[in-house]
Design an enzyme around this catalytic site. Sequence first.
Site: not given
Ligand code: IMP
Ligand code: MG
Length: 174
Positions: A42-43, A98-99, A102, A130, A151-152, A158, A164
């Site tokens: 949903k982000g 994508e939001d 990470d 990040k 963590f944001v 969220d 959100r």
């Molecule tokens: P990934 O670790 O790149 O697979 O990230 C997966 C998902 O983790 C992202 O799409 C976000 O939904 C969530 N996420 C990662 N870092 C943050 C953060 O700092 N705040 C909120 N959600 C996060």
């Molecule tokens: Mg996401």
Amino acid sequence: MTEENLEIMLAAEDIERRICELADAISEDYKGKQLLLIGVLKGAVIFLSDLIRHIKIPVEIDFMAVSSYGADTTSSGVVRIQKDLEQSITGKDVLIVEDIVDTGLTLSYLYDNLANRSPQTLKVVTLLDKPDRRKVEFNPDYCGFEIPDRFVIGYGLDFNENYRYLPDICVLKQ
Ligand code: IMP
Ligand code: MG
């Protein structure tokens, strides 16, 4: 949780200004193409909503929902599709929205999954990145802001489904 726990990292005006720049670049790069934006629920909903109102070419939108899970609460590398697209993307110019990137695990899975459906082109725009947290190499084609390993929340992001709605992107002070 009160607002006192929040520290603004990116203010709404800065986000809007950067989104205009991203929209300009995307409008230029996809001129004459029929662009399909795929929002990751949903982000990315708020980012996608603002982005399409600044893009100057016709676009279509669709959504996917994915979840990553495992023993760890952070991304495990096991990704499951919870909601798939409503259409075929074969032959289309597709941009994943994508939001945040990470560890990179979610997007590298999603990218490979969509690439297997033979789009004409496949690229990624993320509002936040990040890079310090990467577990797998993944480079978004368009990025709003590179941020440090904090963590944001807010602007679609969220913490346990909270925050959100906040217009700014904030750090949760523990
Ligand atoms: P990934 O670790 O790149 O697979 O990230 C997966 C998902 O983790 C992202 O799409 C976000 O939904 C969530 N996420 C990662 N870092 C943050 C953060 O700092 N705040 C909120 N959600 C996060
Ligand atoms: Mg996401």
